[in-house]
Design an enzyme around this catalytic site. Structure first.
Site, PDB file in Angstrom:
ATOM      1  N   GLU A  93       0.970  -1.133  -0.029  1.00 32.62           N
ATOM      2  CA  GLU A  93       0.304  -0.119  -0.073  1.00 32.62           C
ATOM      3  C   GLU A  93       0.788   1.286   0.171  1.00 32.62           C
ATOM      4  O   GLU A  93       2.146   1.297   0.763  1.00 32.62           O
ATOM      5  CB  GLU A  93      -0.759  -0.226   1.076  1.00 32.62           C
ATOM      6  CG  GLU A  93      -1.552   1.179   1.302  1.00 32.62           C
ATOM      7  CD  GLU A  93      -1.772   1.298   3.118  1.00 32.62           C
ATOM      8  OE1 GLU A  93      -3.454   2.019   2.895  1.00 32.62           O
ATOM      9  OE2 GLU A  93      -1.787   0.720   3.912  1.00 32.62           O
ATOM     10  N   TRP A  94       0.860   1.879  -0.959  1.00 38.61           N
ATOM     11  CA  TRP A  94       0.981   3.728  -0.873  1.00 38.61           C
ATOM     12  C   TRP A  94       0.708   4.237   0.286  1.00 38.61           C
ATOM     13  O   TRP A  94      -0.522   4.682   0.586  1.00 38.61           O
ATOM     14  CB  TRP A  94       0.729   4.761  -2.276  1.00 38.61           C
ATOM     15  CG  TRP A  94       1.508   5.953  -2.226  1.00 38.61           C
ATOM     16  CD1 TRP A  94       0.807   6.920  -1.758  1.00 38.61           C
ATOM     17  CD2 TRP A  94       2.867   5.699  -2.037  1.00 38.61           C
ATOM     18  NE1 TRP A  94       1.889   7.666  -1.746  1.00 38.61           N
ATOM     19  CE2 TRP A  94       2.635   7.211  -1.537  1.00 38.61           C
ATOM     20  CE3 TRP A  94       4.485   5.004  -2.824  1.00 38.61           C
ATOM     21  CZ2 TRP A  94       4.365   8.300  -1.900  1.00 38.61           C
ATOM     22  CZ3 TRP A  94       5.160   6.049  -2.251  1.00 38.61           C
ATOM     23  CH2 TRP A  94       5.135   7.174  -2.310  1.00 38.61           C
ATOM     24  N   ASP A 196      14.336  -3.746  13.734  1.00 45.47           N
ATOM     25  CA  ASP A 196      15.111  -2.794  13.276  1.00 45.47           C
ATOM     26  C   ASP A 196      14.732  -1.351  12.933  1.00 45.47           C
ATOM     27  O   ASP A 196      14.868  -0.771  12.089  1.00 45.47           O
ATOM     28  CB  ASP A 196      15.877  -3.412  11.158  1.00 45.47           C
ATOM     29  CG  ASP A 196      16.510  -2.380  10.587  1.00 45.47           C
ATOM     30  OD1 ASP A 196      17.430  -1.866  11.582  1.00 45.47           O
ATOM     31  OD2 ASP A 196      16.602  -3.150   9.704  1.00 45.47           O
TER      32      ASP A 196
END
Length: 290
Positions: A93-94, A196
C-alpha cells in the site's frame, strides 16, 4: 525488459491487470529500488531488487503481517511478492502523510502496545534478514541464550570471515559472550519486536498516524528495541515518554543498553566495514576492559 514492464508484471502478480497510469522512482533505502506506481485501480509502493537473497521479500511480508495482526500500530498493507527474470518485488500500500504534534506520542504508545504482545518463546520460528544479512532464528527458552547464539555469535563469525575481527576485538567478544548473563535479564517476557527500528523505518501516514516499515521481527526483550532507537538518534523525547507510560524500562536499562546496541554495531561493521570498528571496540572496552 524495461522497468515499466517489470512494474506491470509485479501488479499482475497480485491480480491488478489494469494499465499503469503513472510511475516514478522514490527514495527507498540502499537495498532496493523503490517506486510509486499508480494503476487504474489504486496507488502502490513497489520495492524491487535484482537477484534478491532467497526468501528476502517473503520475510519482509511475514514481518509486516505479524505486526499488523497484533493490532497495536499501523503497517502498510501487503499485496504480495514475486520474482521473474532475475528481479524480485514486494507490492505494498502507498502510505503518505505529514507528522503532527501527536505523531511522536502515537508512535511511542503504538510501539509499547506492540511490545506488550507476548510470544511463546524468544526468537522466531523462521529465518529473516537484518538489512541484507541473513538472520537465523529458532525458539529459545532464555533470552540470554537467544541473544548469544542467534544474534551476537553469528555476527562475530561473519566479522571474522571478513577479516574484521583483530585479535583484541575477538578476545573481548569471546569474554563477553561467556558472561552475558551478568547483564541480561532471565525473567523478561518475549515481546514482539520490529527488530530494525531506526528513524528511517517508520513513516507518517494520513493525519500523521505512524506506520512501521521494513521490519526484521523477533520475540525478544523490549529494551533491545529501545536501545537501538537510541543508537543513531532521530526519536523525539515525547516518543520515549509515551512509551514508558505503558512499558517502563528497568532501573538497570542504561547498564545493558550498550550491550544491546553492540548487535547493531556488529551488523553495521559487517555491512559497511571498519568504519564501525571503533564503535564496536568502545562497547567491548566498557564491558571487557583490557
Amino acid at each position: 525488459m524495461n522497468k515499466e514492464t517489470m512494474l506491470q508484471m509485479a501488479l499482475e502478480s497480485i491480480g491488478d491487470h489494469s494499465r499503469i497510469r503513472h510511475w516514478r522512482r522514490v527514495s527507498g533505502g540502499d537495498i532496493n529500488d523503490a517506486y510509486r506506481v499508480q494503476s487504474g485501480k489504486q496507488t502502490y509502493f513497489i520495492k524491487m531488487q535484482r537477484f534478491p537473497p532467497s526468501g528476502f521479500f517473503a520475510a519482509e511480508q511475514m514481518g509486516l503481517e505479524l505486526i499488523r495482526q497484533a493490532r497495536a500500530i499501523n503497517v502498510p498493507h501487503t499485496f504480495g511478492f514475486g520474482e521473474a527474470n532475475g528481479w524480485g518485488w514486494l507490492v505494498l500500500e502507498w502510505v503518505e502523510g505529514t507528522e503532527t504534534a501527536q505523531t511522536a506520542e502515537q508512535l511511542g504508545r503504538g510501539l509499547a502496545r506492540l511490545h506488550q504482545c507476548r510470544g511463546p518463546a524468544f526468537g522466531l520460528d523462521r529465518d529473516t534478514y537484518i538489512g541484507t544479512l541473513p538472520q537465523r532464528n529458532g525458539w529459545y527458552g532464555r533470552w540470554p541464550d537467544y541473544y548469544r547464539a542467534a544474534r551476537l555469535r553469528p555476527q562475530m563469525t561473519r566479522a571474522a570471515e571478513r577479516g574484521l575481527l583483530p585479535a583484541k576485538r575477538r578476545k573481548r567478544l569471546e569474554w563477553l559472550l561467556e558472561r552475558l548473563d551478568q547483564w541480561l535479564p532471565d525473567d523478561c517476557f518475549p515481546s514482539l519486536l520490529h527488530g530494525d527500528l531506526w528513524s528511517g523505518n517508520w513513516i507518517p501516514g494520513p493525519d500523521g498516524v505512524p506506520y512501521l516499515i521494513d521490519p526484521s521481527v523477533l520475540y525478544g526483550h523490549h529494551e533491545f528495541e529501545i536501545a537501538f532507537t537510541e543508537l543513531f538518534g532521530g526519536f523525539p523525547l515525547r516518543f520515549y515518554e509515551s512509551y514508558r507510560e505503558l512499558m517502563p524500562l528497568s532501573a538497570d536499562y542504561h547498564d545493558r543498553k550498550p550491550l544491546y546496541q553492540l548487535f547493531y554495531l556488529l551488523v553495521h561493521l559487517n555491512l559497511f566495514g571498519e568504519t564501525y570498528g571503533n564503535a564496536v571496540d568502545r562497547v567491548l572496552e566498557r564491558y571487557a576492559g583490557e
